[in-house]
Design a protein around this motif. Structure first.
Motif, PDB file in Angstrom:
ATOM      1  N   SER A   1       7.759  -0.179   1.422  1.00 30.85           N
ATOM      2  CA  SER A   1       6.552  -0.952   1.120  1.00 30.85           C
ATOM      3  C   SER A   1       5.629  -1.044   2.332  1.00 30.85           C
ATOM      4  CB  SER A   1       6.944  -2.350   0.646  1.00 30.85           C
ATOM      5  OG  SER A   1       5.810  -3.124   0.361  1.00 30.85           O
ATOM      6  N   LEU A   2       6.203  -1.279   3.513  1.00 31.19           N
ATOM      7  CA  LEU A   2       5.396  -1.345   4.731  1.00 31.19           C
ATOM      8  C   LEU A   2       4.720  -0.007   5.023  1.00 31.19           C
ATOM      9  CD1 LEU A   2       7.779  -3.413   7.028  1.00 31.19           C
ATOM     10  CD2 LEU A   2       5.640  -4.186   5.997  1.00 31.19           C
ATOM     11  N   LEU A   3       5.444   1.071   4.823  1.00 34.24           N
ATOM     12  CA  LEU A   3       4.879   2.401   5.022  1.00 34.24           C
ATOM     13  C   LEU A   3       3.750   2.655   4.016  1.00 34.24           C
ATOM     14  CD1 LEU A   3       4.917   5.194   6.387  1.00 34.24           C
ATOM     15  CD2 LEU A   3       6.640   5.864   4.702  1.00 34.24           C
ATOM     16  N   LEU A   4       4.016   2.342   2.762  1.00 35.23           N
ATOM     17  CA  LEU A   4       2.988   2.509   1.737  1.00 35.23           C
ATOM     18  C   LEU A   4       1.756   1.663   2.050  1.00 35.23           C
ATOM     19  CD1 LEU A   4       5.047   2.545  -1.577  1.00 35.23           C
ATOM     20  CD2 LEU A   4       3.657   4.403  -0.656  1.00 35.23           C
ATOM     21  N   PHE A   5       1.981   0.421   2.482  1.00 30.83           N
ATOM     22  CA  PHE A   5       0.866  -0.463   2.835  1.00 30.83           C
ATOM     23  C   PHE A   5      -0.007   0.189   3.903  1.00 30.83           C
ATOM     24  CE2 PHE A   5      -1.017  -3.583   5.679  1.00 30.83           C
ATOM     25  CZ  PHE A   5      -1.744  -4.378   4.799  1.00 30.83           C
ATOM     26  N   GLN A   6       0.619   0.701   4.960  1.00 30.67           N
ATOM     27  CA  GLN A   6      -0.134   1.313   6.048  1.00 30.67           C
ATOM     28  C   GLN A   6      -0.913   2.540   5.564  1.00 30.67           C
ATOM     29  OE1 GLN A   6      -0.503  -0.134   9.043  1.00 30.67           O
ATOM     30  NE2 GLN A   6       0.804  -1.744   8.237  1.00 30.67           N
ATOM     31  N   LEU A   7      -0.272   3.380   4.754  1.00 30.32           N
ATOM     32  CA  LEU A   7      -0.938   4.577   4.235  1.00 30.32           C
ATOM     33  C   LEU A   7      -2.102   4.211   3.320  1.00 30.32           C
ATOM     34  CD1 LEU A   7       2.196   6.797   3.472  1.00 30.32           C
ATOM     35  CD2 LEU A   7       0.549   7.084   5.345  1.00 30.32           C
ATOM     36  N   LEU A   8      -1.865   3.256   2.432  1.00 28.73           N
ATOM     37  CA  LEU A   8      -2.926   2.832   1.519  1.00 28.73           C
ATOM     38  C   LEU A   8      -4.079   2.188   2.285  1.00 28.73           C
ATOM     39  CD1 LEU A   8      -0.632   1.358  -1.270  1.00 28.73           C
ATOM     40  CD2 LEU A   8      -2.101   3.380  -1.504  1.00 28.73           C
TER      41      LEU A   8
ATOM     42  N   GLU B   1      -6.688  -5.028   2.614  1.00 29.41           N
ATOM     43  CA  GLU B   1      -5.286  -5.398   2.792  1.00 29.41           C
ATOM     44  C   GLU B   1      -4.653  -5.920   1.509  1.00 29.41           C
ATOM     45  OE1 GLU B   1      -7.936  -8.530   4.686  1.00 29.41           O
ATOM     46  OE2 GLU B   1      -7.628  -6.410   5.060  1.00 29.41           O
ATOM     47  N   MET B   2      -5.423  -6.658   0.684  1.00 35.92           N
ATOM     48  CA  MET B   2      -4.858  -7.184  -0.561  1.00 35.92           C
ATOM     49  C   MET B   2      -4.620  -6.053  -1.565  1.00 35.92           C
ATOM     50  SD  MET B   2      -4.146 -10.225   0.024  1.00 35.92           S
ATOM     51  CE  MET B   2      -3.632 -10.738  -1.584  1.00 35.92           C
ATOM     52  N   MET B   3      -5.556  -5.129  -1.678  1.00 36.78           N
ATOM     53  CA  MET B   3      -5.366  -3.996  -2.592  1.00 36.78           C
ATOM     54  C   MET B   3      -4.187  -3.137  -2.145  1.00 36.78           C
ATOM     55  SD  MET B   3      -9.201  -2.812  -3.681  1.00 36.78           S
ATOM     56  CE  MET B   3      -9.858  -2.707  -2.011  1.00 36.78           C
ATOM     57  N   SER B   4      -4.045  -2.953  -0.848  1.00 42.13           N
ATOM     58  CA  SER B   4      -2.923  -2.164  -0.318  1.00 42.13           C
ATOM     59  C   SER B   4      -1.601  -2.862  -0.600  1.00 42.13           C
ATOM     60  CB  SER B   4      -3.099  -1.954   1.191  1.00 42.13           C
ATOM     61  OG  SER B   4      -4.287  -1.267   1.454  1.00 42.13           O
ATOM     62  N   LYS B   5      -1.553  -4.170  -0.390  1.00 45.79           N
ATOM     63  CA  LYS B   5      -0.321  -4.946  -0.614  1.00 45.79           C
ATOM     64  C   LYS B   5       0.064  -4.925  -2.088  1.00 45.79           C
ATOM     65  CE  LYS B   5       2.848  -7.842   0.865  1.00 45.79           C
ATOM     66  NZ  LYS B   5       3.906  -7.370   1.738  1.00 45.79           N
ATOM     67  N   ILE B   6      -0.874  -5.169  -2.966  1.00 53.78           N
ATOM     68  CA  ILE B   6      -0.594  -5.203  -4.406  1.00 53.78           C
ATOM     69  C   ILE B   6      -0.105  -3.835  -4.892  1.00 53.78           C
ATOM     70  CG2 ILE B   6      -1.675  -5.426  -6.688  1.00 53.78           C
ATOM     71  CD1 ILE B   6      -3.487  -7.622  -5.341  1.00 53.78           C
ATOM     72  N   THR B   7      -0.758  -2.780  -4.468  1.00 53.41           N
ATOM     73  CA  THR B   7      -0.355  -1.430  -4.890  1.00 53.41           C
ATOM     74  C   THR B   7       1.031  -1.079  -4.367  1.00 53.41           C
ATOM     75  OG1 THR B   7      -2.683  -0.764  -4.905  1.00 53.41           O
ATOM     76  CG2 THR B   7      -1.041   0.998  -4.908  1.00 53.41           C
ATOM     77  N   ALA B   8       1.316  -1.415  -3.125  1.00 54.31           N
ATOM     78  CA  ALA B   8       2.644  -1.140  -2.558  1.00 54.31           C
ATOM     79  C   ALA B   8       3.722  -1.901  -3.330  1.00 54.31           C
ATOM     80  CB  ALA B   8       2.675  -1.522  -1.078  1.00 54.31           C
ATOM     81  N   ILE B   9       3.450  -3.145  -3.686  1.00 58.29           N
ATOM     82  CA  ILE B   9       4.417  -3.938  -4.456  1.00 58.29           C
ATOM     83  C   ILE B   9       4.687  -3.289  -5.804  1.00 58.29           C
ATOM     84  CG2 ILE B   9       4.723  -6.111  -5.725  1.00 58.29           C
ATOM     85  CD1 ILE B   9       3.303  -7.507  -3.373  1.00 58.29           C
ATOM     86  N   LEU B  10       3.658  -2.866  -6.502  1.00 59.75           N
ATOM     87  CA  LEU B  10       3.833  -2.256  -7.826  1.00 59.75           C
ATOM     88  C   LEU B  10       4.656  -0.974  -7.751  1.00 59.75           C
ATOM     89  CD1 LEU B  10       0.262  -2.784  -9.329  1.00 59.75           C
ATOM     90  CD2 LEU B  10       2.382  -3.962  -9.975  1.00 59.75           C
ATOM     91  N   LEU B  11       4.364  -0.134  -6.768  1.00 58.57           N
ATOM     92  CA  LEU B  11       5.103   1.130  -6.649  1.00 58.57           C
ATOM     93  C   LEU B  11       6.577   0.904  -6.293  1.00 58.57           C
ATOM     94  CD1 LEU B  11       2.401   3.247  -4.785  1.00 58.57           C
ATOM     95  CD2 LEU B  11       3.115   3.464  -7.177  1.00 58.57           C
TER      96      LEU B  11
END
Length: 152
Positions: A100-107, A126-136
């Motif tokens: 999730s942290l990796l995805l957050f940084q990439l997003l 940051e909110m869009m990145s966090k939400i997308t990482a959580i869903l994936l």
């Protein structure tokens, strides 16, 4: 329709528990990402990593709430003792946290470049990145938790 809901009860409860845990995680991330940089200036950008401690602490809040919601409402006790079950759950969650942290940084760096104004709320990078990482990551978590930790 009713039969389908009954058949998919576990998935529905997983989605609800995950949604509640995501609310805890996103809410705590929002609070932490606003206040931690005021206390620690490096929180905004620590060696190129955006909001590292806000991300880690909010994810821990989400993991703990998800564990309790999962054992209370989603999964039946598995083949493991409570202690092993908790250790496996946390282990899977820790690996998921790194993903999730990796995805957050990439997003954050490559995908979400602008904010989205919904009228009543502005979705930041940051909110869009966090939400997308959580869903994936939640899709991966369901499969692993169901098959490995709890008797799927």
């Amino acid at each position: 329709m009713r039969q389908l809901l009954i058949q998919q009860k576990q998935v529905i409860f997983f989605v609800i528990a995950g949604g509640l845990s995501a609310i805890v995680e996103i809410g705590s991330f929002k609070l932490l990402s606003v206040y931690l940089p005021k206390l620690f200036s490096w929180e905004y950008n620590l060696y190129g990593i955006r909001y590292p401690f806000s991300n880690i602490l909010s994810t821990c809040c989400g993991i703990i709430s998800n564990y309790f919601l999962s054992i209370w409402f989603v999964f039946e006790r598995g083949k493991h003792s409570k202690r092993k079950e908790f250790v496996y759950f946390i282990s899977v969650s820790v690996v998921s946290t790194f993903i999730s942290l990796l995805l957050f940084q990439l997003l954050f760096r490559f995908v979400f470049k602008d904010t989205i104004d919904l009228g009543f709320y502005v979705l930041s990078q940051e909110m869009m990145s966090k939400i997308t990482a959580i869903l994936l990551v939640s899709m991966l978590n369901y499969s692993i938790k169901k098959k490995v930790i709890f008797n799927g």
